[in-house]
Each structure stands twice: as C-alpha cells, then as structure tokens.
Scaffold this active site. Structure first.
Site, short mmCIF file in Angstrom:
data_model
loop_
_atom_site.label_atom_id
_atom_site.label_comp_id
_atom_site.label_asym_id
_atom_site.label_seq_id
_atom_site.Cartn_x
_atom_site.Cartn_y
_atom_site.Cartn_z
CB SER A 122 -3.11 0.72 -6.25
OG SER A 122 -3.01 -0.69 -6.34
CD GLU A 123 -6.74 -1.14 -6.74
OE1 GLU A 123 -7.24 -0.30 -7.63
OE2 GLU A 123 -5.72 -1.86 -6.83
CB THR A 124 -6.92 -2.65 1.07
OG1 THR A 124 -5.57 -2.31 1.00
CG2 THR A 124 -7.15 -3.68 1.99
#
Length: 294
Positions: A51-53
């Site tokens: 969902s996030e990096t």
C-alpha cells in the site's frame, strides 16, 4: 540509476511478525535526492506492490532528522500513518540509534514530531480537520457499505481525505461486506480516498475501545489492514462528536477480517495553551532487512 542501497520491510501496529501492516523503506540517506527521478521512485513503489513504499532522504530543513517521501503503487502521498511509524523504526535501525526519544520527520504535510517510548512510536498529526458532508452523499455511502450509520458521517482531512462513519457496535463493523465497486465509484466521484468504518466495543473493559476498518477501493486497496491516518481521522471525528474535555486515548483494533492483528492507540491531547492535538501510536517490527539493487 545504478546503485545498491539498504532496504527494510517493517510490519507496523503489531508486535507479531506478519500480523500488522507492512511498509517498504528504502534508505537514500546517502543519495542526492536530485539524482533520483519521480518515475524511478514510482517504479520501485509499483514493484513492491505494498500500500505504501517510502524513501528516506537527507532533510531540506535542518530541524528535521530526515525527509520522507511516501508512494502508493500509483502516486506520491503527502502523508500516511503506518509508513510514518514504520519509516521511523527503519531510520533508527539504519542509523543504529538506540537512544533517541524524539525524531522530526519532514514530509509533504510539513514537520511531523515523533516520540519513542517503551517500544511505542507515536506521531503528532500536522493536519486533522473536520468537514460535514451532504445527506445525499451520506445516503450513497450507506448504500455502498450496506449499513445504516448511527451518527452523521463526516469528511476528515488528515493528509488523506477519509470519510468516517460509525455503526452500532464492533461486531457490525467487523461483519460489514461493502459493495467495493459502488464504493470505489462514490469515493472517486467525491474525491475522497475511502471510508473509515468503526463500531464501539460495548462489552470491553477498556474505555473508548473500537473495532475499525478502512476501505479505499478507488486506489486499488479494497481494505487496508491497519491504518494510521484512518485512526487519526476516527479520533478527530470522535472529538467532534463527544467533545472530550480531557486527554483521551482511543484504543483501536483492526485487521481481523484479513487475518491480521493490528493495535493502535489514537490520543486526543489537551495542550497547556488550551488547544487540542492528535497523536497515533503503535509498535513496529522489522521482518525483512537487506539491500535493493537499483
């Protein structure tokens, strides 16, 4: 770009590996940010498919310890909750800092103060604004979620734009089965990220305890396992609803429908000057520690 840099994957809002919400963290502290393109960062985030990096860079503000850039698989975000906590954990490990009790993160919404105490990492929100929405929009969201809300939902600006809605109890929240296609169309049409759905744990011995879920199908995340910005949005919504006059902790569990076991403490704090601030705290544990070749 041709280099090898340190990389970690951190599980956030849990003390048990694989039971929280993971974030990939790439260490660019020794890399000149001007030498890395937006397209290159986006490609990495698309590849990790989380969902996030996040990407740690040297801060442009001397008051901050690092600059954090946050990407979903599709776009850059000004702020996100679990990546903030997970990236702080990674930064402390990358820099071998075992004694810090406070950190300041630079990101798209400004400087974010973090505190570290007894294994908990907490951030203070830079943004937590409340906005009412129309009855028509509420009715459309009720149809998409498949439930009647017990109080009027609202739009919360926490970096992401979350609609927060309450249902009768934790069991109703846990058992909700949204129409994700309809919900995705509604959130996209209204320029909202998604919906935070919550219900109180009426049988819990812990005061202000809630089950929470986060739905964002418009950005290809039908359900986020454990959501920091969503817990912040919930705390701000509850403050508007109940007008807490003293510092109050909201204890949140999330992720059970996805076989996760996330735990968040969202705090509504009364400051000495009479203002109200909002904080989110949780544990984080590193599950992957290595290098990435770019």
């Amino acid at each position: 770009m041709s280099l090898t840099v340190p990389f970690k994957q951190v599980d956030v809002f849990t003390e048990k590996p694989f039971k929280g919400n993971p974030v990939a963290v790439v260490n660019f502290l020794e890399v000149d940010e001007s030498g890395v393109t937006q397209e290159e960062l986006q490609a990495i985030a698309n590849w990790t498919n989380l969902s996030e990096t996040t990407f740690l860079f040297k801060p442009s503000d001397d008051k901050c310890d690092y600059k954090l850039r946050i990407f979903s698989p599709r776009s850059e975000l000004p702020f996100a909750g679990h990546p903030t906590i997970g990236s702080c954990k990674a930064f402390l490990e990358f820099t071998q800092n075992t004694t810090a009790t406070s950190i300041i993160q630079e990101c798209g919404v400004g400087a974010i103060p973090l505190t570290i105490s007894d294994g908990l990492i907490s951030f203070k929100a830079a943004l937590a604004d409340y906005e009412a929405i129309s009855n028509e929009v509420i009715a459309n969201y009720e149809e998409a979620i498949g439930l009647k809300f017990v109080t009027a939902p609202a739009l919360l600006h926490t970096g992401p734009e979350w609609i927060v809605a309450l249902v009768e109890d934790a069991e109703t929240c846990f058992n909700a089965n949204p129409n994700f296609g309809m919900l995705g169309r509604q959130t996209k049409q209204n320029d909202h990220l998604g919906i935070i759905l919550a219900g109180p744990k009426k049988t819990s011995s812990i005061k202000n305890s809630y089950e929470m879920r986060a739905f964002a199908p418009a950005v290809n995340v039908n359900e986020d396992p454990v959501c920091g910005s969503g817990s912040l949005a919930l705390a701000r919504y509850l403050q508007e609803l109940y007008k807490f006059e003293e510092t109050t902790d909201i204890t949140i569990s999330q992720g059970g429908r996805l076989d996760r076991d996330g735990h968040i403490i969202a705090s509504i704090k009364k400051e000495a000057n009479g203002s109200t601030s909002y904080h989110v705290a949780g544990h984080a544990i590193t599950v992957i520690d290595g290098k990435i070749k770019l």
